[in-house]
Design a protein around this motif. Structure first.
Motif, PDB file in Angstrom:
ATOM      1  N   ASN A  58      10.363  16.345   1.093  1.00  7.29           N
ATOM      2  CA  ASN A  58      10.233  15.600   0.248  1.00  7.29           C
ATOM      3  C   ASN A  58       8.832  15.132   0.432  1.00  7.29           C
ATOM      4  O   ASN A  58       9.427  14.059  -1.473  1.00  7.29           O
ATOM      5  N   GLN A  77      17.342  16.667  -1.275  1.00  9.00           N
ATOM      6  CA  GLN A  77      18.404  15.424  -1.030  1.00  9.00           C
ATOM      7  C   GLN A  77      18.777  15.738   0.235  1.00  9.00           C
ATOM      8  O   GLN A  77      18.789  14.503   1.516  1.00  9.00           O
ATOM      9  N   PHE A  78      19.570  16.088   0.804  1.00 10.50           N
ATOM     10  CA  PHE A  78      20.393  16.967   1.429  1.00 10.50           C
ATOM     11  C   PHE A  78      19.409  17.158   2.513  1.00 10.50           C
ATOM     12  O   PHE A  78      19.923  16.752   4.215  1.00 10.50           O
ATOM     13  N   GLN A  79      18.559  17.317   2.114  1.00 12.64           N
ATOM     14  CA  GLN A  79      17.559  18.238   3.600  1.00 12.64           C
ATOM     15  C   GLN A  79      16.813  17.175   4.117  1.00 12.64           C
ATOM     16  O   GLN A  79      16.375  16.667   5.602  1.00 12.64           O
ATOM     17  N   THR A  80      16.329  15.880   3.296  1.00 10.56           N
ATOM     18  CA  THR A  80      16.320  14.789   3.318  1.00 10.56           C
ATOM     19  C   THR A  80      16.546  13.503   4.473  1.00 10.56           C
ATOM     20  O   THR A  80      16.414  13.421   5.098  1.00 10.56           O
ATOM     21  N   MET A  81      17.937  13.707   3.630  1.00 16.26           N
ATOM     22  CA  MET A  81      19.021  12.317   5.087  1.00 16.26           C
ATOM     23  C   MET A  81      18.917  13.181   6.310  1.00 16.26           C
ATOM     24  O   MET A  81      18.825  12.756   6.764  1.00 16.26           O
ATOM     25  N   LEU A  82      19.106  14.792   6.761  1.00 18.12           N
ATOM     26  CA  LEU A  82      19.252  15.204   7.209  1.00 18.12           C
ATOM     27  C   LEU A  82      18.236  14.693   8.362  1.00 18.12           C
ATOM     28  O   LEU A  82      18.258  15.197  10.272  1.00 18.12           O
ATOM     29  N   LEU A 132      19.259  17.831  -5.124  1.00 17.16           N
ATOM     30  CA  LEU A 132      20.599  18.044  -4.095  1.00 17.16           C
ATOM     31  C   LEU A 132      20.102  18.627  -2.455  1.00 17.16           C
ATOM     32  O   LEU A 132      20.483  17.706  -2.089  1.00 17.16           O
ATOM     33  N   SER A 133      19.457  19.849  -2.362  1.00 11.21           N
ATOM     34  CA  SER A 133      19.649  19.820  -1.293  1.00 11.21           C
ATOM     35  C   SER A 133      18.542  19.369  -1.104  1.00 11.21           C
ATOM     36  O   SER A 133      18.430  19.193  -0.354  1.00 11.21           O
ATOM     37  N   ALA A 187      19.481   6.909   6.174  1.00 13.32           N
ATOM     38  CA  ALA A 187      19.544   8.112   6.466  1.00 13.32           C
ATOM     39  C   ALA A 187      19.047   7.633   8.495  1.00 13.32           C
ATOM     40  O   ALA A 187      19.818   8.066   9.243  1.00 13.32           O
ATOM     41  N   TYR A 247      17.736   6.429   0.485  1.00 10.89           N
ATOM     42  CA  TYR A 247      19.107   6.432   1.256  1.00 10.89           C
ATOM     43  C   TYR A 247      17.952   7.292   2.667  1.00 10.89           C
ATOM     44  O   TYR A 247      18.229   7.585   3.751  1.00 10.89           O
TER      45      TYR A 247
END
Length: 200
Positions: free
Chosen positions: A64, A6-11, A3-4, A75, A71
């Protein structure tokens, strides 16, 4: 993928979307007219979008390992929309200020270069050239004076010799010289006429 990550990828993709918006406005600021040089603009646009794609891919590779998910595009689109809604006006103003500042600095340094180097060098060259001309005139005047001094005794001697030559003898010498000159001129004309006849 955690999840982290994925969050870094979105940011990262949101930041990449903001970057793409800034790049588009910057590119559009320097490419004004699109009706002329169509093929040149086409090549520039192609290079621009390839460069942006490489930048996004590089960022995605470090975040990633270049795993494409839905996403990622969402993003990226959100970041671009965020830039359009929140940052575009401010960025354009900052961009204009930076362009004006850089242009003014460039003009300042160009003027400084001319003032400190170009103009002094031209001034020195002009002075050297003027001094060279003045020195040449002085040397020529000195040479003329020296020649006059050298040939003055010769003139006196020649005048003295002429005084001892009788006038009749002088006239005879002058007449003989004129006759010889006339013979040479007639011979020259004869040779010219002969060559002209040969050419015909």
């Amino acid at each position: 993928m955690t999840l982290s990550v994925q969050f870094q990828t979105m940011l990262a993709m949101a930041a990449a979307g903001i970057w793409i918006g800034m790049a588009i406005d910057t590119y559009g600021r320097f490419v004004h007219e699109r009706r002329k040089w169509y093929w040149l603009h086409f090549i520039n646009d192609t290079i621009f979008w390839l460069l942006q794609a490489l930048i996004v891919f590089y960022v995605l590779l470090h975040v990633n390992h270049a795993n494409l998910r839905l996403y990622v595009f969402i993003a990226l689109l959100c970041g671009f929309s965020m830039y359009k809604a929140l940052f575009q006006t401010s960025y354009k103003k900052v961009l204009e200020v930076l362009i004006t500042l850089i242009s003014n600095l460039y003009r300042f340094f160009v003027r400084l270069l001319f003032a400190l180097i170009i103009y002094p060098v031209k001034w020195v060259i002009s002075i050297i050239f003027a001094l060279g001309l003045l020195a040449g005139r002085w040397v020529w005047a000195l040479v003329r004076i020296v020649l006059k001094i050298i040939f003055l005794p010769v003139n006196w001697l020649f005048s003295l010799i002429l005084r001892f030559i009788p006038k009749q003898t002088w006239y005879n010498l002058k007449g003989n010289w004129l006759k010889k000159a006339g013979i040479l001129i007639s011979l020259k004309n004869t040779v010219k006429n002969w060559f002209r006849k040969k050419e015909k």
